[in-house]
Design an enzyme around this catalytic site. Structure first.
Site, PDB file in Angstrom:
ATOM      1  N   GLU A 107      14.609   1.790   8.230  1.00 23.96           N
ATOM      2  CA  GLU A 107      13.359   1.216   8.716  1.00 23.96           C
ATOM      3  C   GLU A 107      12.245   1.388   7.686  1.00 23.96           C
ATOM      4  OE1 GLU A 107      12.040   2.550  12.496  1.00 23.96           O
ATOM      5  OE2 GLU A 107      13.948   2.179  13.483  1.00 23.96           O
ATOM      6  N   CYS A 120       4.923   2.561   5.302  1.00 23.21           N
ATOM      7  CA  CYS A 120       5.576   3.789   5.734  1.00 23.21           C
ATOM      8  C   CYS A 120       7.037   3.692   5.310  1.00 23.21           C
ATOM      9  CB  CYS A 120       5.460   3.959   7.248  1.00 23.21           C
ATOM     10  SG  CYS A 120       6.262   5.450   7.876  1.00 23.21           S
ATOM     11  N   CYS A 127      18.268  11.283   9.812  1.00 24.21           N
ATOM     12  CA  CYS A 127      17.529  12.508   9.505  1.00 24.21           C
ATOM     13  C   CYS A 127      18.281  13.711  10.066  1.00 24.21           C
ATOM     14  CB  CYS A 127      16.127  12.452  10.103  1.00 24.21           C
ATOM     15  SG  CYS A 127      15.101  13.895   9.710  1.00 24.21           S
ATOM     16  N   CYS A 131      14.434  16.754  15.295  1.00 20.21           N
ATOM     17  CA  CYS A 131      13.254  17.016  16.125  1.00 20.21           C
ATOM     18  C   CYS A 131      13.481  16.415  17.514  1.00 20.21           C
ATOM     19  CB  CYS A 131      12.005  16.423  15.481  1.00 20.21           C
ATOM     20  SG  CYS A 131      11.602  17.151  13.878  1.00 20.21           S
ATOM     21  N   CYS A 134      11.965  12.888  18.479  1.00 17.64           N
ATOM     22  CA  CYS A 134      12.063  11.809  17.494  1.00 17.64           C
ATOM     23  C   CYS A 134      13.364  11.036  17.652  1.00 17.64           C
ATOM     24  CB  CYS A 134      11.977  12.404  16.083  1.00 17.64           C
ATOM     25  SG  CYS A 134      12.189  11.185  14.765  1.00 17.64           S
ATOM     26  N   CYS A 346       9.629   6.200  15.198  1.00 19.56           N
ATOM     27  CA  CYS A 346      10.534   6.154  14.057  1.00 19.56           C
ATOM     28  C   CYS A 346      11.991   6.199  14.522  1.00 19.56           C
ATOM     29  CB  CYS A 346      10.235   7.334  13.140  1.00 19.56           C
ATOM     30  SG  CYS A 346      11.191   7.276  11.634  1.00 19.56           S
TER      31      CYS A 346
END
Length: 354
Positions: A107, A120, A127, A131, A134, A346
């Protein structure tokens, strides 16, 4: 698998950057490359211009090159992605899904305002930080992005908007400081080849032990943004499982060293989750930790995702949090996210469309 073992898998040494792909290479590197191909050195400057200013996607399309040589090098990759999906929000924010050469999808977001165009960018496919709030973290980690794949995101947005990019935030998918070599190489290219000032670039990190200290040694003029999201270790571990081996006091000590080494303040990102970390006592505890720190707190009201049931606090709760920080003389601002109608959280759009 523990947070420590996940990170150890990601932190494998990054191989030395080579070309091709050509994108991300400096005019010096490109000149050396064309000479290796038996071409005169001045073609390196021509190649640099066509890649960064004209946005060429194939060497076969560079009309100033000899036709025979173009045919010989036509299959050598410049390193551009393709737009897999494009989502536009009413406020003009555009979210892109970009398909890489190996089929992975990342993205990128273009955020326009009256005076600037911000991109961004992502630094990893997925990832590893996991988290809890997220969407990207819920999807897992695949690999680091290469230098050319990071630079390509900026050029893609610039071309689509037909407007020069003015600002870059490394706040997309991934943890930038787990891909430091490629991030540093991309910053150098974005600065020197694309022409974006370092002071207009922000690198965001959850915090990886020793990496902020190492990053500081580069003496860049970029802004460092640290995703804190909690005023104490116990709450931070609940929100960021990978924070368990790296205590908040150690993280803040390293941030203070960053300020001493670079002379630049640290920006702390703090996502406000209703009833979780947004109470006045949380603000007071945060202020106590940051007292005397050359820093700034960026409060971000939460953007909901379907995987978890966290909620965004109302405006009164947000302002109460701000008031406590200001009473303790902490520099603070509230950043309301753009492009919410375009699945702005995200990783959310990628999860829906991949």
């Amino acid at each position: 698998m523990s947070a420590t073992s996940v990170l150890s898998q990601v932190e494998s040494p990054t191989p030395k950057i080579t070309i091709p792909p050509l994108l991300g290479a400096s005019v010096t590197e490109l000149t050396a490359w064309v000479q290796q191909q038996g071409q005169p050195g001045y073609r390196g400057k021509q190649l640099h211009d066509w890649i960064y200013n004209k946005g060429v996607r194939s060497l076969a399309d560079i009309s100033v090159f000899p036709k025979q040589w173009r045919a010989e090098v036509a299959e050598i990759p410049i390193g551009r992605s393709t737009i897999h999906y494009r989502s536009v929000a009413p406020d003009g924010t555009v979210k892109y899904l970009l398909k890489l050469a190996d089929g992975f999808i990342i993205e990128t977001v273009g955020i326009p305002t009256e005076k600037r165009l911000t991109v961004c960018v992502s630094t990893q496919v997925g990832c590893p930080m996991a988290c809890d709030f997220c969407a990207t973290g819920k999807g897992g980690y695949q690999r680091n992005l290469s230098r050319h794949e990071i630079v390509d995101q900026v050029l893609t947005v610039q071309e689509d908007f037909q407007q020069r990019v003015s600002n870059i935030v490394f706040m997309g998918m991934g943890e930038p400081l787990l891909n430091t070599d490629n991030v540093l190489a991309a910053i150098q290219s974005l600065n020197q080849d694309v022409g974006i000032g370092q002071r207009n670039i922000t690198v965001s990190t959850v915090g990886i032990r020793d990496r902020i200290r190492q990053f500081a040694q580069n003496q860049l003029q970029v802004t460092l943004a640290v995703s804190l999201h909690a005023p104490n270790q116990t709450l931070r571990e609940k929100l960021i499982p990978s924070a368990r081996p790296y205590k908040i006091d150690d993280l803040l000590t390293e941030c203070r060293e960053y300020v001493e080494i670079t002379g630049r303040r640290v920006s702390f990102e703090y996502i406000l989750l209703a009833g979780v970390n947004d109470l006045p006592e949380h603000a007071a505890e945060l202020a106590k930790r940051l007292r005397g720190f050359q820093s700034h707190v960026n409060l971000i009201p939460y953007n909901s995702i379907s995987e978890v049931d966290y909620q965004r606090p109302n405006r009164d709760r947000i302002q109460a949090f701000v008031k406590v920080l200001k009473q303790h003389h902490i520099a603070v601002s509230v950043r309301y996210s753009r492009g919410l109608e375009a699945d702005a959280a995200c990783g959310q759009l990628r999860a829906n469309k991949e």
